[in-house]
Design a protein around this motif. Sequence first.
Motif, PDB file in Angstrom:
ATOM      1  N   TYR A 101       0.878  -1.340  -0.110  1.00 47.25           N
ATOM      2  CA  TYR A 101      -0.115  -0.126   0.239  1.00 47.25           C
ATOM      3  C   TYR A 101       1.020   1.530  -0.053  1.00 47.25           C
ATOM      4  N   LEU A 102       2.209   1.111   0.555  1.00 47.51           N
ATOM      5  CA  LEU A 102       2.639   2.270   0.556  1.00 47.51           C
ATOM      6  C   LEU A 102       3.896   2.270  -0.147  1.00 47.51           C
ATOM      7  N   LEU A 103       4.890   1.067  -0.067  1.00 50.46           N
ATOM      8  CA  LEU A 103       6.067   0.940  -0.606  1.00 50.46           C
ATOM      9  C   LEU A 103       5.967  -0.347  -1.310  1.00 50.46           C
ATOM     10  N   ASN A 104       7.196  -0.544  -2.308  1.00 48.08           N
ATOM     11  CA  ASN A 104       7.201  -2.018  -2.952  1.00 48.08           C
ATOM     12  C   ASN A 104       8.381  -2.746  -2.466  1.00 48.08           C
ATOM     13  N   TYR A 105       8.007  -4.178  -1.996  1.00 53.37           N
ATOM     14  CA  TYR A 105       9.207  -4.919  -1.230  1.00 53.37           C
ATOM     15  C   TYR A 105       9.767  -5.752  -2.008  1.00 53.37           C
ATOM     16  N   PRO A 106      10.992  -6.064  -2.265  1.00 55.17           N
ATOM     17  CA  PRO A 106      11.514  -7.171  -3.133  1.00 55.17           C
ATOM     18  C   PRO A 106      11.387  -8.358  -2.301  1.00 55.17           C
ATOM     19  N   GLU A 107      11.517  -9.498  -3.225  1.00 51.59           N
ATOM     20  CA  GLU A 107      11.356 -10.947  -2.785  1.00 51.59           C
ATOM     21  C   GLU A 107      12.467 -11.668  -2.086  1.00 51.59           C
ATOM     22  N   VAL A 108      13.770 -11.069  -2.620  1.00 49.18           N
ATOM     23  CA  VAL A 108      15.118 -11.395  -2.248  1.00 49.18           C
ATOM     24  C   VAL A 108      15.813 -10.657  -1.332  1.00 49.18           C
ATOM     25  N   ALA A 109      15.125  -9.968  -0.411  1.00 51.12           N
ATOM     26  CA  ALA A 109      15.864  -9.165   0.556  1.00 51.12           C
ATOM     27  C   ALA A 109      15.245  -9.271   2.087  1.00 51.12           C
ATOM     28  N   GLY A 110      15.624  -8.614   2.813  1.00 54.63           N
ATOM     29  CA  GLY A 110      15.119  -8.577   4.075  1.00 54.63           C
ATOM     30  C   GLY A 110      15.789  -9.423   5.199  1.00 54.63           C
ATOM     31  N   TYR A 111      15.062  -9.857   6.393  1.00 54.52           N
ATOM     32  CA  TYR A 111      15.521 -10.527   7.390  1.00 54.52           C
ATOM     33  C   TYR A 111      14.642 -11.936   7.581  1.00 54.52           C
ATOM     34  N   VAL A 112      15.044 -12.922   7.920  1.00 53.46           N
ATOM     35  CA  VAL A 112      14.157 -14.243   7.866  1.00 53.46           C
ATOM     36  C   VAL A 112      14.639 -15.061   8.996  1.00 53.46           C
ATOM     37  N   VAL A 113      13.281 -15.672   9.601  1.00 58.16           N
ATOM     38  CA  VAL A 113      13.468 -16.629  10.695  1.00 58.16           C
ATOM     39  C   VAL A 113      12.449 -17.442  10.527  1.00 58.16           C
ATOM     40  N   LEU A 114      12.914 -18.789  10.501  1.00 54.75           N
ATOM     41  CA  LEU A 114      12.133 -20.106  10.316  1.00 54.75           C
ATOM     42  C   LEU A 114      11.297 -20.542  11.599  1.00 54.75           C
ATOM     43  N   MET A 115      10.119 -20.721  11.696  1.00 62.11           N
ATOM     44  CA  MET A 115       9.462 -21.211  12.636  1.00 62.11           C
ATOM     45  C   MET A 115       9.841 -22.927  12.867  1.00 62.11           C
ATOM     46  N   MET A 116       9.501 -23.313  13.892  1.00 55.64           N
ATOM     47  CA  MET A 116       9.685 -24.941  14.404  1.00 55.64           C
ATOM     48  C   MET A 116       8.590 -25.765  13.950  1.00 55.64           C
ATOM     49  N   SER A 117       8.704 -27.070  14.261  1.00 50.76           N
ATOM     50  CA  SER A 117       7.860 -27.888  13.538  1.00 50.76           C
ATOM     51  C   SER A 117       6.874 -28.542  14.526  1.00 50.76           C
ATOM     52  N   THR A 118       7.080 -28.212  15.528  1.00 46.79           N
ATOM     53  CA  THR A 118       6.197 -28.393  17.004  1.00 46.79           C
ATOM     54  C   THR A 118       5.681 -27.316  17.628  1.00 46.79           C
ATOM     55  N   LYS A 119       4.481 -27.625  18.277  1.00 49.39           N
ATOM     56  CA  LYS A 119       3.640 -26.545  18.765  1.00 49.39           C
ATOM     57  C   LYS A 119       4.267 -25.866  19.970  1.00 49.39           C
ATOM     58  N   ILE A 120       5.085 -26.741  20.768  1.00 50.10           N
ATOM     59  CA  ILE A 120       5.640 -26.050  22.107  1.00 50.10           C
ATOM     60  C   ILE A 120       6.798 -25.107  21.731  1.00 50.10           C
ATOM     61  N   ASN A 121       7.477 -25.645  20.757  1.00 49.43           N
ATOM     62  CA  ASN A 121       8.459 -24.875  20.220  1.00 49.43           C
ATOM     63  C   ASN A 121       8.264 -23.470  19.315  1.00 49.43           C
ATOM     64  N   CYS A 122       7.066 -23.619  18.721  1.00 46.52           N
ATOM     65  CA  CYS A 122       6.849 -22.588  17.809  1.00 46.52           C
ATOM     66  C   CYS A 122       6.055 -21.448  19.122  1.00 46.52           C
ATOM     67  N   LEU A 123       5.493 -21.912  20.238  1.00 45.97           N
ATOM     68  CA  LEU A 123       5.144 -20.883  21.211  1.00 45.97           C
ATOM     69  C   LEU A 123       6.235 -20.357  21.670  1.00 45.97           C
ATOM     70  N   LYS A 124       7.249 -20.871  21.941  1.00 43.22           N
ATOM     71  CA  LYS A 124       8.476 -20.333  22.573  1.00 43.22           C
ATOM     72  C   LYS A 124       9.257 -19.449  21.815  1.00 43.22           C
ATOM     73  N   GLN A 125       9.359 -19.538  20.419  1.00 45.40           N
ATOM     74  CA  GLN A 125       9.857 -18.693  19.422  1.00 45.40           C
ATOM     75  C   GLN A 125       8.905 -17.516  19.556  1.00 45.40           C
ATOM     76  N   ILE A 126       7.707 -17.524  19.487  1.00 46.68           N
ATOM     77  CA  ILE A 126       6.713 -16.505  19.613  1.00 46.68           C
ATOM     78  C   ILE A 126       7.145 -15.559  20.795  1.00 46.68           C
ATOM     79  N   GLU A 127       7.223 -16.337  22.010  1.00 43.86           N
ATOM     80  CA  GLU A 127       7.518 -15.426  22.975  1.00 43.86           C
ATOM     81  C   GLU A 127       9.068 -14.720  23.003  1.00 43.86           C
TER      82      GLU A 127
END
Length: 736
Positions: A286-312
Amino acid sequence: MNLSSISRKDLTCFGVTTCVVMVCFVLVSIFSGFMHEPQRFKTMLVTIVLVFFFQYLILEPIRFFIQSIDYATWPQEDPPYRAEEGGPTMDHIGYLKIRLRSLRSELLISEGHTNEMLNQKYKHIAGDLLLYGSYFIALMLMVVLQEDHTNYYNTNNMQRLFWDNTSVTFGLSQVYFIYQVHSYMKITLVEAFYAQKTNGYEGWWAMEQWQKIGVVRLRQMRPVDCHIGLGKPEWDKKTYAPEWRLPYHRMHYTEKFWRIYDPFVPAEFEPSFLNGLLLNYDHYGYLLNYPEVAGYVVLMMSTKINCLKQIEYLRDYSWLDKNTSALFIDLTMYNADANLFTLITLRVENSPFGIQLPRVHVDSVSMLGNVETRSNSELLILFVYTVLVILFARGVFTKIWHHPAAAHEAWTMVDLAIYILNVFLTVLAIMRDIETDALLQIIETATKGQYLDFQRPLRLHQMLFIVKGFLVCITTLRLWKVLQFASVFQHFTQTLFSAWRAVASLGVIILVVLMAIGITLAVPNGNNAVVFSHMVQSVVTCMWYSMGFNGDIHPADFFHGGRILGILLYLALVFLLAIILMNVFASVIYDYFNETSRILKEHSNRSSITFLEFLHVEYADLFGDAFRCLRKTYESRGHTVAENVELELNRRELIKFKRDLIKSPQELKRALLTEEQRSADYRLRGEKLFKLMAILNLQVEILERMVLGDKDGKLPTPPASDSDPDDMPEMYRKRR
C-alpha cells in the motif's frame, strides 16, 4: 481409375489398418498375462505416441538428410517408367461416366468461377481456415480442460479463513497494531494447525485434507533510514543481536540445529540464473514496493511447544518494532485429494501512522499434472493440439523455404510468433515439472523443520498462464485475417482502417478529460473515499463510472470537498464525459460504418462468386459423398412423374406468391433487376438447360449400353437387311 475412387480406397485401407493395429494392441495388452492398471495402460499409450513423434520428427528428417547427401554425392539414374502389368483398363462406359461427371461439374460452374486468381485466393483461404480454425478450437479446448473452476472456491475460502475472525482463529483484518501480530501467529498459525489429533497426527482445525508442507517463514523488511522521502528506500542488510543492537555477538547456539532462539538473520538466496529470473520481483504494498530476495528471515519450528517459545522470544526481544516496514508470513499447504497446492503470503505493512495495513494473498495451483492424473479427454486434446502445432509449423517453414521474401510479411511474423510462443510454452511446462520434482525429492528426504520454497514453480506456473493468454490473443488475431473473405469482417476491418485517425484523436481528447476529472476528484476526496485514494485509481474509477458501472461508488464520495464543488464535478463526469464525449465517439464510428458500407457496395463485383459458392463447387464430390445418406428418396405418392413435377412447381409458385405479398415496396424495388442482369440470368438459365439436356442424353446412352451392350459397353451391330430397296413403296423411299 479416377481420383475419387483412389482416395476412397486409400482412406478405407488406412481405416482398416488403424482398426487392426488398435485391436491387436488392446488384445495383446489384455491377454498378455499381465494385469495393467488404467494409469499404466494410459502411460503405455502415451509412450507409444511419444515414440511415433520421435520417429517422425527426429529420425525421419535425419534419414532424409543422409539420403539427400548420398544422392547428391553419388547420383543415380532413375530407371525408365513402365506401366504396371495387369492394371485396370478404361472401357467405353468408363469414358462415358467421366464425361457425365464433367458435365455435372460444368452445370455447377458459372461465369464467376472462371476467375483463376479468385479461385486460387479462395483455395488458399480454405486451407488456412481449416488449419487455423482447427488449431484455434484445439487451443480453446486445451485451455478449458486444463482450467479448474473449483480452484476459485479454495482461494476464496482460504482468504476468508486467514482474513476474518472465526470461533477458533484470529483474523488478519483485526490486526491494527504491531503487537497484535504475535497473538495472530500464536492463535492462527500455531494453535490452529495443532488443534486436533486424527489418526495419530495433529492437523489443521478447518480441514483435515490440508496439510502444511515444511514450516512457516517470517520475513521482515527494515529500511536503513527511517526518514520517509520521495526516493526508493534502502533496505538494511546488517546482522543484529537481540533487540536490534550492535555490534552483533555470535551466540553459542548459532551452530546448532536447535533454532528456537535464533534471531532474524539476513535472507540468503543462492545467486543463480533461475533465482534471478523467477524471484527477482517486488511485492506491491500500500505504501512501498518490497523485493522478494531481501530482508531478514527466521523459520518457525515444527512442533507446537517450540513455536510458542519462538513467538515469546520474538515478543520479549522486540524483533518486531516500529522500524519494521513490512512483515511477510509465508506457508505452503497441500491437499492430496484435490491434488492442489496453496501458497499463502500474509503481509502486515507498518504505516507511518502506527496502524497496520494487512493483506492476504492466496495462490491455488495444480502443479502435479503427470500422465496418470490427466483425464482421457485432456490427453486426446493434447495429442490433437500437438499434431496441429506440427502441421502449423510445417506450413509456416515451407512457405518461408519456397518464398524467402514472405518472411518479411506481417502475417508471416505473426505465424512465427505463434510458433515461438508454443515452443516457449513447452519449455516452461518442462521447467515447472523439473522444479516441482526437485521439491518433491527434497520433501522425501527433508525434515519437518525445513522451509520449502514453492515460489519458483509458482512463478513458472503463472508465466504459463500469461503465455497461454498471449497465445490465445495472437491466434484470434491470425484467425481474424483468415476470416477476411466474409463481408462482415471486410466491412469492420475497412472501417477501422479508415477511421483510425478520427478515433485516435477523439480517444486522446477523452483520455485528457478523463485524467483531468480523475485528478480533480482525487484532490478533495482522496483522503476520505477509497475510490479516489490514488490518482490512478481515481482515473480508473471515472472511466468505469462513465461506462455505466457504478456498483462501488456512492454520491457522498463526491462531496468531501464541498457540496457545490462535488455537484459541479459530478455533472462534468456524467454529462461531459459519459454522455457527450462517449456518444460523439459512438456517432463517429457509426458514420464511418455507413460510409464504408456505401463504398463497399459501389466497388462490389456482382459477377464474382462468394467463398461459400467456391466451396460448393470445389468440394462438390466430398459433400456429395458425405451427405449422400441424408438425401431424400423419390416417393411417387400415387402420382406419375409428370404429375409430381407439376405439383411441386405449383407449390413453389404459391410460396413465391405469399413471399411477394409480405414484401414491402422497398424490398420489391430492390428485387427488381436491371436489363443487363436479366440478360445474364436468361443466358445462364439457357446454358444450364442445354447442360441438363446433354446430361440426360448421356445417361440414356449409358443405360442403353449397360442394358443392351456387352461387358465393355459395345452395342451389337444390326444385322444386314434382306429386302431390296427397289421393292420399297414410293411413300417410304427417301426423297433426294
